[in-house]
Design a protein around this motif. Structure first.
Motif, PDB file in Angstrom:
ATOM      1  N   SER A 107       3.560   4.723   2.107  1.00  0.00           N
ATOM      2  CA  SER A 107       4.518   5.818   2.542  1.00  0.00           C
ATOM      3  C   SER A 107       4.631   6.503   1.251  1.00  0.00           C
ATOM      4  CB  SER A 107       5.915   5.413   2.943  1.00  0.00           C
ATOM      5  OG  SER A 107       6.717   6.321   2.924  1.00  0.00           O
ATOM      6  N   ALA A 108       4.596   8.089   1.078  1.00  0.00           N
ATOM      7  CA  ALA A 108       4.675   8.667   0.119  1.00  0.00           C
ATOM      8  C   ALA A 108       6.003   8.707  -0.380  1.00  0.00           C
ATOM      9  CB  ALA A 108       4.120  10.180   0.345  1.00  0.00           C
ATOM     10  N   SER A 109       7.009   8.429   0.507  1.00  0.00           N
ATOM     11  CA  SER A 109       8.372   8.377   0.256  1.00  0.00           C
ATOM     12  C   SER A 109       8.802   7.379  -0.861  1.00  0.00           C
ATOM     13  CB  SER A 109       9.318   8.611   1.499  1.00  0.00           C
ATOM     14  OG  SER A 109       9.150   7.347   2.055  1.00  0.00           O
ATOM     15  N   ASN A 110       8.089   6.322  -0.762  1.00  0.00           N
ATOM     16  CA  ASN A 110       8.268   5.370  -1.586  1.00  0.00           C
ATOM     17  C   ASN A 110       7.923   5.655  -3.255  1.00  0.00           C
ATOM     18  OD1 ASN A 110       8.441   2.811  -3.063  1.00  0.00           O
ATOM     19  ND2 ASN A 110       6.573   1.986  -1.977  1.00  0.00           N
ATOM     20  N   PRO A 111       8.847   5.497  -4.024  1.00  0.00           N
ATOM     21  CA  PRO A 111       8.790   6.000  -5.461  1.00  0.00           C
ATOM     22  C   PRO A 111       7.634   5.089  -6.020  1.00  0.00           C
ATOM     23  CG  PRO A 111      10.614   4.821  -5.157  1.00  0.00           C
ATOM     24  CD  PRO A 111      10.344   4.964  -4.005  1.00  0.00           C
ATOM     25  N   LEU A 112       7.235   4.005  -5.625  1.00  0.00           N
ATOM     26  CA  LEU A 112       6.056   3.302  -6.241  1.00  0.00           C
ATOM     27  C   LEU A 112       4.722   3.430  -5.484  1.00  0.00           C
ATOM     28  CD1 LEU A 112       8.389  -0.126  -6.723  1.00  0.00           C
ATOM     29  CD2 LEU A 112       7.605   1.689  -8.329  1.00  0.00           C
ATOM     30  N   TYR A 113       4.670   4.235  -4.780  1.00  0.00           N
ATOM     31  CA  TYR A 113       3.568   4.672  -3.712  1.00  0.00           C
ATOM     32  C   TYR A 113       2.440   5.495  -4.947  1.00  0.00           C
ATOM     33  CZ  TYR A 113       0.516   7.157  -0.835  1.00  0.00           C
ATOM     34  OH  TYR A 113      -0.559   7.939  -0.258  1.00  0.00           O
ATOM     35  N   GLN A 114       1.128   4.901  -4.651  1.00  0.00           N
ATOM     36  CA  GLN A 114       0.153   5.642  -5.213  1.00  0.00           C
ATOM     37  C   GLN A 114      -1.091   5.971  -4.474  1.00  0.00           C
ATOM     38  OE1 GLN A 114      -0.878   3.847  -9.403  1.00  0.00           O
ATOM     39  NE2 GLN A 114       0.434   2.225  -8.725  1.00  0.00           N
ATOM     40  N   ALA A 115      -1.414   7.346  -4.131  1.00  0.00           N
ATOM     41  CA  ALA A 115      -2.257   7.604  -3.118  1.00  0.00           C
ATOM     42  C   ALA A 115      -3.758   6.849  -3.413  1.00  0.00           C
ATOM     43  CB  ALA A 115      -2.612   9.019  -3.320  1.00  0.00           C
ATOM     44  N   GLY A 116      -4.204   6.288  -2.351  1.00  0.00           N
ATOM     45  CA  GLY A 116      -5.590   5.746  -2.491  1.00  0.00           C
ATOM     46  C   GLY A 116      -5.513   4.318  -2.670  1.00  0.00           C
ATOM     47  N   ILE A 117      -4.458   3.481  -3.087  1.00  0.00           N
ATOM     48  CA  ILE A 117      -4.451   2.363  -3.474  1.00  0.00           C
ATOM     49  C   ILE A 117      -4.195   1.368  -2.368  1.00  0.00           C
ATOM     50  CG2 ILE A 117      -3.075   0.608  -4.959  1.00  0.00           C
ATOM     51  CD1 ILE A 117      -4.803   2.663  -6.402  1.00  0.00           C
ATOM     52  N   PHE A 118      -3.640   1.858  -1.202  1.00  0.00           N
ATOM     53  CA  PHE A 118      -3.200   0.993  -0.120  1.00  0.00           C
ATOM     54  C   PHE A 118      -4.402   0.148   0.564  1.00  0.00           C
ATOM     55  CE2 PHE A 118      -1.942   0.762   4.743  1.00  0.00           C
ATOM     56  CZ  PHE A 118      -1.347  -0.159   4.580  1.00  0.00           C
ATOM     57  N   GLY A 119      -5.502   1.037   0.744  1.00  0.00           N
ATOM     58  CA  GLY A 119      -6.720   0.388   1.270  1.00  0.00           C
ATOM     59  C   GLY A 119      -6.877   0.197   2.563  1.00  0.00           C
ATOM     60  N   GLY A 120      -7.630  -0.650   3.158  1.00  0.00           N
ATOM     61  CA  GLY A 120      -7.965  -1.038   4.694  1.00  0.00           C
ATOM     62  C   GLY A 120      -9.369  -0.697   4.755  1.00  0.00           C
ATOM     63  N   PHE A 121     -10.275  -0.182   3.769  1.00  0.00           N
ATOM     64  CA  PHE A 121     -11.548   0.064   3.911  1.00  0.00           C
ATOM     65  C   PHE A 121     -12.458  -1.291   3.915  1.00  0.00           C
ATOM     66  CE2 PHE A 121     -10.117   4.101   2.480  1.00  0.00           C
ATOM     67  CZ  PHE A 121     -10.749   4.771   3.203  1.00  0.00           C
ATOM     68  N   TYR A 122     -13.359  -1.368   4.765  1.00  0.00           N
ATOM     69  CA  TYR A 122     -14.202  -2.544   4.947  1.00  0.00           C
ATOM     70  C   TYR A 122     -15.158  -2.609   3.736  1.00  0.00           C
ATOM     71  CZ  TYR A 122     -17.902  -5.860   6.609  1.00  0.00           C
ATOM     72  OH  TYR A 122     -18.531  -6.971   6.763  1.00  0.00           O
ATOM     73  N   THR A 123     -15.023  -3.286   2.778  1.00  0.00           N
ATOM     74  CA  THR A 123     -15.712  -3.349   1.498  1.00  0.00           C
ATOM     75  C   THR A 123     -15.761  -4.454   0.673  1.00  0.00           C
ATOM     76  OG1 THR A 123     -16.183  -1.713  -0.528  1.00  0.00           O
ATOM     77  CG2 THR A 123     -13.817  -2.441   0.199  1.00  0.00           C
ATOM     78  N   ASN A 124     -16.501  -4.527  -0.476  1.00  0.00           N
ATOM     79  CA  ASN A 124     -16.262  -5.718  -1.358  1.00  0.00           C
ATOM     80  C   ASN A 124     -16.103  -5.187  -2.678  1.00  0.00           C
ATOM     81  OD1 ASN A 124     -18.397  -4.401  -2.407  1.00  0.00           O
ATOM     82  ND2 ASN A 124     -20.147  -5.852  -1.785  1.00  0.00           N
ATOM     83  N   THR A 125     -15.669  -6.227  -3.444  1.00  0.00           N
ATOM     84  CA  THR A 125     -15.384  -5.915  -5.091  1.00  0.00           C
ATOM     85  C   THR A 125     -16.131  -6.607  -5.879  1.00  0.00           C
ATOM     86  OG1 THR A 125     -13.636  -7.661  -5.263  1.00  0.00           O
ATOM     87  CG2 THR A 125     -12.777  -5.619  -4.218  1.00  0.00           C
ATOM     88  N   THR A 126     -16.215  -6.343  -7.240  1.00  0.00           N
ATOM     89  CA  THR A 126     -16.907  -7.273  -8.126  1.00  0.00           C
ATOM     90  C   THR A 126     -16.567  -8.797  -8.229  1.00  0.00           C
ATOM     91  OG1 THR A 126     -15.526  -6.542  -9.919  1.00  0.00           O
ATOM     92  CG2 THR A 126     -17.512  -5.106  -9.488  1.00  0.00           C
ATOM     93  N   LYS A 127     -15.170  -9.004  -8.084  1.00  0.00           N
ATOM     94  CA  LYS A 127     -14.905 -10.288  -7.947  1.00  0.00           C
ATOM     95  C   LYS A 127     -15.142 -11.063  -6.943  1.00  0.00           C
ATOM     96  CE  LYS A 127     -11.221  -9.615 -11.402  1.00  0.00           C
ATOM     97  NZ  LYS A 127      -9.790  -9.859 -11.971  1.00  0.00           N
TER      98      LYS A 127
END
Length: 468
Positions: free
Chosen positions: A367-387
């Motif tokens: 939610s953009a109304s959350n002061p701690l919100y950061q666009a693009g961080i929430f996720g949900g995509f099917y992907t992997n990471t280096t770790k």
């Protein structure tokens, strides 16, 4: 000596305070959660998850950028069939029939493809049939549960292969100049009944052509069905772009006046379009979505407003809100190995919560109304990471879990569900939370399976608050 010790004590306290303030990202939530992993790691494997029905009565299928049309027999999920109703309007209103003796060379129903085909595009041959509707669509919201009756006579039909990304070269008739060829976007072109066009357009009375409303009262509209040409094939679901000028009904005709014959064309467009969705679940999925309990070892998600999953976090009740502060909380959900072959998993999921009135609202982290919100961080995509090289769905839900621990938020219901990757606000990065008919894919997920190292988990990085 007394004052020297006092000065030394003051200096040590000052250094301690200064050092504590140097790394504020080590505590609290005001951090870049995309990279922050400091603190103690707690892997919570008590997360519950189970398959539940989507709220099918709220799956909007009218006015969409992508409209599903198909028949797909999934070996795990069962059969899904989607048909389309089209409203149709005049080339111009009122419409004046061209002068002279008219002869229709051809009529072609053009259906532009959109991204999102799901199913078998290699082996299966598809057959589209087009009928006249019994009742005209009107300008209102339609849902996947709406049903449309047709008049039974086939106005257009074609058997084809689903080449949804291949552009075409077509002949283009141009008035008062030489005809040419044109490269067009991927589309399905279906030969249409010339007699129907002649009766309802060129030979219609003036009243029916006086306005779009009168024309629609007479013509009603079109009803599209898609089926597998061979019942042994799996089939699939197309996504059509009916919201643009790329979809229309082209009429090519000759007008003979005295000794002069002109060639010309007109196009009828589709101001209203909606899909109906029908399903017959397999026995496996039927048992999963009707089972009792709060958690399952295998979970089924399916697009077109079919299946979602309810998630719970019973383990976090054991955390003391007065003794820890979260740095990061990440929910990780992994598909069952091999379940993405030959049909790929959903490329993206959404996650949302219910409020006290059981209405869907955004997770704090989305939610953009959350002061701690950061666009693009929430996720949900099917992907992997280096770790973590194994592909999975990952949601960063730090604010939500922190609020649950502190009891600032009550969990009235938390869900993950299919969503099309285009249904994300490009400005805020927030994901849509309404049931989506614009994605037909599905995923089979590992739930609370104690025998799997990839069971659903919540990775919590936290910092202990020192006792004073």
């Amino acid at each position: 000596m007394k004052f020297f010790r006092l000065d030394l004590l003051t200096l040590l306290i000052s250094l301690f305070i200064f050092n504590s303030c140097k790394r504020q990202e080590g505590i609290g939530l005001g951090v870049d959660t995309s990279t922050q992993t400091s603190g103690t790691l707690l892997v919570d494997t008590t997360v519950t998850i189970k398959t539940v029905d989507e709220d099918t009565a709220t799956v909007v299928t009218s006015g969409l950028t992508k409209t599903p049309l198909g028949e797909f027999v999934d070996p795990v999920f069962g059969t899904t069939k989607t048909n389309v109703a089209l409203g149709i309007q005049l080339p111009t209103a009122p419409y004046t029939v061209p002068a002279g003796t008219l002869t229709i060379d051809s009529a072609v129903l053009v259906l532009g493809y959109a991204d999102g085909f799901y199913g078998d595009s290699v082996v299966t041959r598809y057959k589209i049939n087009v009928y006249q509707l019994q009742d005209k669509p009107v300008n209102q919201t339609y849902y996947g549960t709406n049903r449309w009756a047709n008049q039974g006579t086939v106005l257009a039909t074609k058997t084809f292969t689903a080449n949804t990304h291949d552009s075409l070269t077509i002949a283009r008739i141009r008035k008062d100049t030489v005809d040419t060829v044109q490269r067009v976007a991927p589309q399905l072109r279906v030969p249409f009944s010339k007699q129907f066009i002649y009766d309802h357009l060129f030979n219609a009375n003036g009243t029916a052509l006086a306005s779009n409303a009168a024309f629609q009262d007479a013509v009603k509209g079109l009803y599209l069905t898609l089926q597998r040409a061979q019942p042994t094939n799996a089939g699939g679901t197309l996504q059509l772009n009916l919201a643009s000028a790329g979809s229309h009904l082209d009429v090519f005709y000759k007008a003979k006046k005295d000794t002069t014959t002109d060639t010309a064309s007109v196009s009828l467009t589709f101001p209203i379009h909606a899909a109906e969705i029908r399903r017959q679940y397999s026995e496996t999925v039927t048992k999963a979505k009707t089972a009792g309990g709060t958690t399952q070892t295998t979970v089924y998600l399916q697009g077109l407003g079919a299946l979602r999953a309810k998630v719970g976090f019973p383990g976090i009740s054991k955390l003391n809100p007065d003794s820890i502060v979260l740095n990061r909380a990440e929910l990780v959900i992994t598909p069952v190995q091999g379940s993405g072959i030959p049909y790929a998993p959903l490329p993206k999921l959404t996650m949302y919560q219910l409020d006290i009135a059981k209405q869907r609202i955004l997770i704090q982290d989305a939610s953009a109304s959350n002061p701690l919100y950061q666009a693009g961080i929430f996720g949900g995509f099917y992907t992997n990471t280096t770790k973590e090289p194994v592909k999975a769905y990952r949601f960063v839900i730090t604010s939500y879990i922190q609020d649950l621990i502190r009891k600032k938020t009550v969990d009235y219901g938390t869900y993950i569900a299919p969503i099309d990757a285009t249904e994300v606000n490009s400005t805020t990065g927030a994901t849509g939370i309404t049931p989506s008919a614009q994605i037909a894919a599905r995923s089979i997920l590992i739930g609370s399976d104690n025998n799997s190292s990839y069971r659903i988990k919540l990775n919590i990085f936290y910092t202990k608050i020192p006792k004073l």
